[in-house]
Structure formats: C-alpha cells, structure tokens
Design a protein around this motif. Structure first.
Motif, PDB file in Angstrom:
ATOM      1  N   UNK A 158       5.562  10.643  -0.693  1.00 31.52           N
ATOM      2  CA  UNK A 158       6.118  11.030  -2.097  1.00 31.52           C
ATOM      3  C   UNK A 158       7.655  11.420  -2.256  1.00 31.52           C
ATOM      4  N   UNK A 159       8.207  11.361  -1.116  1.00 32.89           N
ATOM      5  CA  UNK A 159       9.567  11.543  -0.971  1.00 32.89           C
ATOM      6  C   UNK A 159      10.344  10.303  -1.556  1.00 32.89           C
ATOM      7  N   UNK A 160       9.192   9.219  -1.421  1.00 28.68           N
ATOM      8  CA  UNK A 160       9.910   7.995  -1.992  1.00 28.68           C
ATOM      9  C   UNK A 160       9.490   7.694  -3.570  1.00 28.68           C
ATOM     10  N   UNK A 161       8.968   8.696  -4.164  1.00 27.94           N
ATOM     11  CA  UNK A 161       8.637   8.722  -5.635  1.00 27.94           C
ATOM     12  C   UNK A 161       7.262   8.694  -5.844  1.00 27.94           C
ATOM     13  N   UNK A 162       6.673   9.090  -7.002  1.00 31.10           N
ATOM     14  CA  UNK A 162       5.421   9.343  -7.316  1.00 31.10           C
ATOM     15  C   UNK A 162       4.685   8.149  -7.909  1.00 31.10           C
ATOM     16  N   UNK A 163       3.796   7.854  -6.983  1.00 31.78           N
ATOM     17  CA  UNK A 163       3.176   6.433  -7.472  1.00 31.78           C
ATOM     18  C   UNK A 163       2.134   6.684  -8.574  1.00 31.78           C
ATOM     19  N   UNK A 164       1.843   5.422  -9.254  1.00 24.74           N
ATOM     20  CA  UNK A 164       0.794   5.521 -10.186  1.00 24.74           C
ATOM     21  C   UNK A 164      -0.613   5.825  -9.828  1.00 24.74           C
ATOM     22  N   UNK A 165      -1.283   6.544 -10.357  1.00 25.13           N
ATOM     23  CA  UNK A 165      -2.530   6.913  -9.802  1.00 25.13           C
ATOM     24  C   UNK A 165      -3.509   5.648  -9.722  1.00 25.13           C
ATOM     25  N   UNK A 166      -4.104   5.677  -8.577  1.00 25.47           N
ATOM     26  CA  UNK A 166      -5.261   4.430  -8.456  1.00 25.47           C
ATOM     27  C   UNK A 166      -6.340   4.726  -9.326  1.00 25.47           C
ATOM     28  N   UNK A 167      -6.953   3.655  -9.756  1.00 27.37           N
ATOM     29  CA  UNK A 167      -8.318   3.625 -10.282  1.00 27.37           C
ATOM     30  C   UNK A 167      -9.302   4.261  -9.639  1.00 27.37           C
ATOM     31  N   UNK A 168     -10.049   5.025 -10.341  1.00 26.91           N
ATOM     32  CA  UNK A 168     -11.192   5.577  -9.712  1.00 26.91           C
ATOM     33  C   UNK A 168     -12.074   4.792  -8.858  1.00 26.91           C
TER      34      UNK A 168
ATOM     35  N   UNK B 164       0.886  -1.138  -0.156  1.00 30.83           N
ATOM     36  CA  UNK B 164       0.089   0.018   0.063  1.00 30.83           C
ATOM     37  C   UNK B 164       0.791   1.116   0.080  1.00 30.83           C
ATOM     38  N   UNK B 165       2.102   1.056   0.605  1.00 30.03           N
ATOM     39  CA  UNK B 165       2.877   2.321   0.865  1.00 30.03           C
ATOM     40  C   UNK B 165       4.062   2.177  -0.286  1.00 30.03           C
ATOM     41  N   UNK B 166       4.112   1.727  -1.338  1.00 25.37           N
ATOM     42  CA  UNK B 166       5.176   1.305  -2.102  1.00 25.37           C
ATOM     43  C   UNK B 166       4.716   2.182  -3.319  1.00 25.37           C
ATOM     44  N   UNK B 167       5.541   3.267  -3.751  1.00 24.10           N
ATOM     45  CA  UNK B 167       5.459   3.842  -4.651  1.00 24.10           C
ATOM     46  C   UNK B 167       5.355   3.031  -6.269  1.00 24.10           C
ATOM     47  N   UNK B 168       6.367   2.387  -6.420  1.00 24.47           N
ATOM     48  CA  UNK B 168       6.562   1.550  -7.350  1.00 24.47           C
ATOM     49  C   UNK B 168       5.754   0.526  -7.731  1.00 24.47           C
ATOM     50  N   UNK B 169       4.760   0.032  -6.703  1.00 23.03           N
ATOM     51  CA  UNK B 169       3.819  -0.937  -6.780  1.00 23.03           C
ATOM     52  C   UNK B 169       2.658  -0.581  -7.907  1.00 23.03           C
ATOM     53  N   UNK B 170       2.622  -1.401  -8.840  1.00 19.68           N
ATOM     54  CA  UNK B 170       1.278  -0.993 -10.024  1.00 19.68           C
ATOM     55  C   UNK B 170       0.032  -0.654  -9.242  1.00 19.68           C
ATOM     56  N   UNK B 171      -0.574   0.410  -9.671  1.00 20.74           N
ATOM     57  CA  UNK B 171      -1.831   0.790  -9.335  1.00 20.74           C
ATOM     58  C   UNK B 171      -2.758  -0.410  -9.030  1.00 20.74           C
ATOM     59  N   UNK B 172      -2.895  -1.033 -10.091  1.00 24.62           N
ATOM     60  CA  UNK B 172      -3.943  -2.197 -10.016  1.00 24.62           C
ATOM     61  C   UNK B 172      -3.720  -3.093  -8.860  1.00 24.62           C
ATOM     62  N   UNK B 173      -2.474  -3.269  -8.440  1.00 26.09           N
ATOM     63  CA  UNK B 173      -2.145  -4.270  -7.224  1.00 26.09           C
ATOM     64  C   UNK B 173      -2.619  -3.254  -5.990  1.00 26.09           C
ATOM     65  N   UNK B 174      -2.213  -2.188  -5.966  1.00 23.14           N
ATOM     66  CA  UNK B 174      -2.633  -1.329  -4.703  1.00 23.14           C
ATOM     67  C   UNK B 174      -4.101  -1.017  -4.549  1.00 23.14           C
ATOM     68  N   UNK B 175      -4.718  -0.980  -5.874  1.00 24.45           N
ATOM     69  CA  UNK B 175      -6.355  -0.847  -5.706  1.00 24.45           C
ATOM     70  C   UNK B 175      -6.887  -2.048  -5.141  1.00 24.45           C
TER      71      UNK B 175
END
Length: 161
Positions: A42-52, A11-22
């Motif tokens: 965000x200091x760890x990187x910008x994550x991919x945006x979650x699906x709506x 949940x807190x990993x910016x590099x994780x795919x948004x689909x997996x986090x969603x």
C-alpha cells in the motif's frame, strides 16, 4: 512469449487494472498467485479492489499459504468474507468473523457456537453483547474463555467463575 516476471510484477502493481490482476488468480505459477493474494504494497498506492470471483478463487487455492494470505488480506470486502460464514472449512469460517458487522444474526450465532474453538475465539467481537459474553463464558475451550478474560469481560457474565 511473455516473460514469467510480467505476471508477477502485474500482481504487485497498484496501478494495474483490477480485471487484469484478477486473471492472475488462475496463473499456473504459485509465486504469481501468492503475490496476488498478498496484494500490492500500500505504500506504492491503493490498488483497485479485485472482483469478488478473484478472492473466491484464491480462497480455494490448493496451496495453504496462498489461501491464508488471501483470507488475511485487508482488501477483501466484508461482503465476500460474510459469505464464508457457513463454509465447511473452519479456516474460512474464521475469516468470516472479520466481517462481523456484515453477518446476519443467524450467522453470528452459528459462529459463536461453532465446533471449532478457533472460530469461536475469532467470533468474539470487540463489543460483544451480554448474551454473547454469557454464552462464551461457559465455553468448553479454555482459550475461548481466556479471550473474554483478556478483554476484561468474563466478570460481566453471571455464569463466569
């Protein structure tokens, strides 16, 4: 069996795919859903945006802290927030005000005339039009009028006293 720390870390990993986090929006653990609602640092990187649908699920979470964090998350797209303008829950209408530029004129008017003073205060945009200033200068709630005064706008309305 997957250790419970794996979903929390995901949940807190910016590099994780948004689909997996969603998928974590439905996790049974409040801790995991809260980490998802807060988003990665965000200091760890910008994550991919979650699906709506993930944001929409978090907005309906039974725990107020999770809902609140999701509603305040800077990563929520304006299009998702704008859809909250007509919601029955004042907290969600309040969040819709953050997407002022994405709201229809009718939605803006409805938020400015909302029954909840907190929503009306949030609806005061940084650059309100003269008609908005005039409307809010007559508001029954002192805190709403105070916001105009703090912005230095109350004196611009002919009805402000």
């Amino acid at each position: 069996m997957v250790p419970r720390t794996v979903p929390y870390g995901l949940a807190g990993k910016p590099a994780a795919p948004a689909a997996a986090r969603a998928r974590l929006a439905d996790d049974p653990s409040k801790r995991v859903r809260l980490a998802l609602a807060c988003g990665p640092a965000v200091c760890r990187g910008w994550p991919e945006r979650l699906p709506d649908r993930a944001y929409e699920r978090l907005f309906r979470d039974p725990y107020p802290v999770i809902r609140g964090e999701a509603l305040r998350a800077p990563s929520v797209p304006a299009s998702v927030l704008a859809r909250l303008a007509g919601h029955l829950d004042a907290e969600l209408r309040h969040a819709a005000c953050r997407a002022w530029h994405a709201l229809t004129p009718g939605a803006r008017q409805a938020l400015l005339a909302d029954a909840d003073p907190g929503v009306r205060k949030a609806a005061v945009s940084p650059h309100p039009t003269p008609d908005v200033v005039a409307l809010l200068a007559q508001d029954d709630d002192f805190a709403v009028r105070l916001v105009l005064g703090a912005m230095g706008l109350a004196h611009h309305s002919p009805s402000a006293a």
